[in-house]
Design an enzyme around this catalytic site. Structure first.
Site, PDB file in Angstrom:
ATOM      1  N   HIS A  19       1.004  -1.064  -0.015  1.00 63.30           N
ATOM      2  CA  HIS A  19      -0.044   0.095  -0.105  1.00 63.30           C
ATOM      3  C   HIS A  19       0.844   1.295  -0.090  1.00 63.30           C
ATOM      4  O   HIS A  19       1.302   1.767   1.008  1.00 63.30           O
ATOM      5  CB  HIS A  19      -1.049   0.174   1.267  1.00 63.30           C
ATOM      6  CG  HIS A  19      -2.059   0.797   1.092  1.00 63.30           C
ATOM      7  ND1 HIS A  19      -3.251   0.591   1.119  1.00 63.30           N
ATOM      8  CD2 HIS A  19      -1.982   2.380   0.952  1.00 63.30           C
ATOM      9  CE1 HIS A  19      -3.921   1.866   1.090  1.00 63.30           C
ATOM     10  NE2 HIS A  19      -3.302   2.845   0.825  1.00 63.30           N
ATOM     11  N   ASP A 146      -5.956   2.720  -9.433  1.00 61.92           N
ATOM     12  CA  ASP A 146      -7.258   2.785  -8.436  1.00 61.92           C
ATOM     13  C   ASP A 146      -8.136   4.110  -8.865  1.00 61.92           C
ATOM     14  O   ASP A 146      -7.679   5.250  -9.865  1.00 61.92           O
ATOM     15  CB  ASP A 146      -6.725   3.322  -7.070  1.00 61.92           C
ATOM     16  CG  ASP A 146      -6.392   4.599  -6.577  1.00 61.92           C
ATOM     17  OD1 ASP A 146      -5.706   5.017  -7.657  1.00 61.92           O
ATOM     18  OD2 ASP A 146      -6.476   4.914  -5.572  1.00 61.92           O
ATOM     19  N   GLU A 219     -11.330   3.785   6.837  1.00 62.48           N
ATOM     20  CA  GLU A 219     -10.306   5.001   7.067  1.00 62.48           C
ATOM     21  C   GLU A 219     -10.987   6.139   7.574  1.00 62.48           C
ATOM     22  O   GLU A 219     -10.881   6.448   8.662  1.00 62.48           O
ATOM     23  CB  GLU A 219      -9.262   5.098   6.091  1.00 62.48           C
ATOM     24  CG  GLU A 219      -8.318   6.283   6.118  1.00 62.48           C
ATOM     25  CD  GLU A 219      -7.553   6.895   5.008  1.00 62.48           C
ATOM     26  OE1 GLU A 219      -8.078   6.662   3.835  1.00 62.48           O
ATOM     27  OE2 GLU A 219      -6.190   7.311   5.168  1.00 62.48           O
TER      28      GLU A 219
HETATM   29 ZN   LIG Z   1      -3.685   4.908   0.526  1.00 62.73          ZN
END
Ligand SMILES: [Zn+2]
Length: 357
Positions: A19, A146, A219
């Site tokens: 990540h 992404d 998150e």
């Molecule tokens: Zn990230």
């Protein structure tokens, strides 16, 4: 304070990371070089490395976004992408990182700002950098492309009026990118008012094409975002996922299905997901039997490195060498890289650990 033996152990350990964002990991020196090349020094508030390093330093989320947007603007031509990927490889070599699965956001360079670039330009640029890094440093890079979730919701205060275009363009780039090391499909950005469910129409085809589903969730939003990612996006791993700690049923589900979490402790502190390392659930999640990995997210923007994140595990979460090695091994294990490369990397890692523990 950490003793120097454990620091040496961490530095020498052959690490992997799953990540980290390409655009969020460009060193200030490289940003200046790109600004000079592209006559964009006037787009930066300062023109020296030290000043830039200070400006990079995280203060709050709006400032973080300002810095991120300015950095993105420096990437204009295929050779700029080749340079930052090559530099990324050099950083891996310096930190003894053997494998990285790097998140890249094509839409930011194709649709968000018109740079006159095509998908082929982007793929050509990053592939040139990747091959050069592999040749010179022997490091392996794979990609997660992404979707910047916020780009799909025109109104930042509402999850209505979902616009599928950024998602579809990202899917097109990711499918074409399978030829140059794309192994995962992600969903990034600020989760508030950007729930995962509407993105199912691109995650389905991405998964059927063999890509891992690796959305950010849990998150800036709570457990609902993780549940939605599991149910609607078929998540194979969760980016962050730390707020799963708020929901016992979700913790059971993640454990039962062995869905790994990509945890970024320092990023979480900067963004106030948790207020301190002492309040961070990393160790708790690990002790509950979930598969956890440690990562650096946007290292220069959060003033960290992967090496420092391992030092955080040792210093603040009490991990010893065996514990650090176990967490490090998880990153190889959950990677989307081809099985033969994974087997080789794991064998190298295991033989290093047995000689050094
Ligand atoms: Zn990230």
């Amino acid at each position: 304070m950490l003793d120097s033996d454990i620091r040496k152990f961490i530095a020498a350990m052959p690490k992997a990371e799953v990540h980290i964002h390409l655009e969020g990991s460009i060193a200030p020196e490289t940003v200046l070089e790109l600004a000079r090349r592209n006559n964009r020094l006037d787009k930066l508030p300062v023109s020296d490395v030290e000043g830039l390093r200070k400006w990079y330093t995280f203060t709050d989320f709006p400032h973080f976004v300002t810095v991120y947007v300015a950095i993105m603007g420096m990437l204009q031509k295929p050779e700029d992408f080749a340079l930052v990927v090559y530099e990324h490889g050099a950083d891996m070599a310096r930190q003894n990182i053997r494998y990285r699965e790097v998140t890249f956001t094509p839409y930011l360079h194709l649709g968000w700002e018109d740079k006159g670039l095509t998908i082929a330009d982007l793929l050509g640029g990053i592939e040139e950098g990747r091959q050069r890094a592999r040749r010179e440093f022997g490091v392996e890079i794979r990609w997660v492309f992404d979707v910047p979730r916020n780009a799909n919701f025109p109104d930042p205060n509402s999850a209505e009026n979902y616009n599928p275009a950024p998602s579809e363009l990202t899917l097109e780039a990711a499918l074409a990118g399978r030829q140059v090391g794309v192994v995962g499909f992600g969903l990034g950005g600020y989760e508030v008012n950007c729930p995962p469910e509407p993105f199912a129409h691109v995650f389905g085809p991405a998964k059927r094409a063999g890509l891992l589903s690796v959305p950010h969730a849990g998150e800036t939003e709570g457990p609902a975002s993780i549940w939605g990612s599991l149910k609607e996006l078929g998540a194979d791993r969760i980016g962050h996922g730390v707020r799963a700690i708020e929901d016992p049923a979700l913790l059971d589900e993640l454990k039962k299905r062995d869905i790994p979490l990509e945890i970024n402790p320092t990023s979480n502190i900067c963004l106030h997901v948790h207020e301190s390392y002492a309040a961070h659930p990393f160790r708790k999640l690990d002790e509950m039997g979930l598969t956890v990995t440690v990562n650096s997210d946007d290292p220069p923007l959060f003033n960290t490195t992967l090496t420092q994140e391992y030092e955080v595990l040792a210093e603040h979460f009490g991990y010893d060498r065996a514990g650090l090695a176990r967490i490090a091994r998880n990153a190889y294990r959950v990677a989307g890289v081809e099985e033969d490369v994974k087997t080789r990397l794991l064998a190298e890692f295991d033989s290093w650990v047995s000689a050094n523990i």
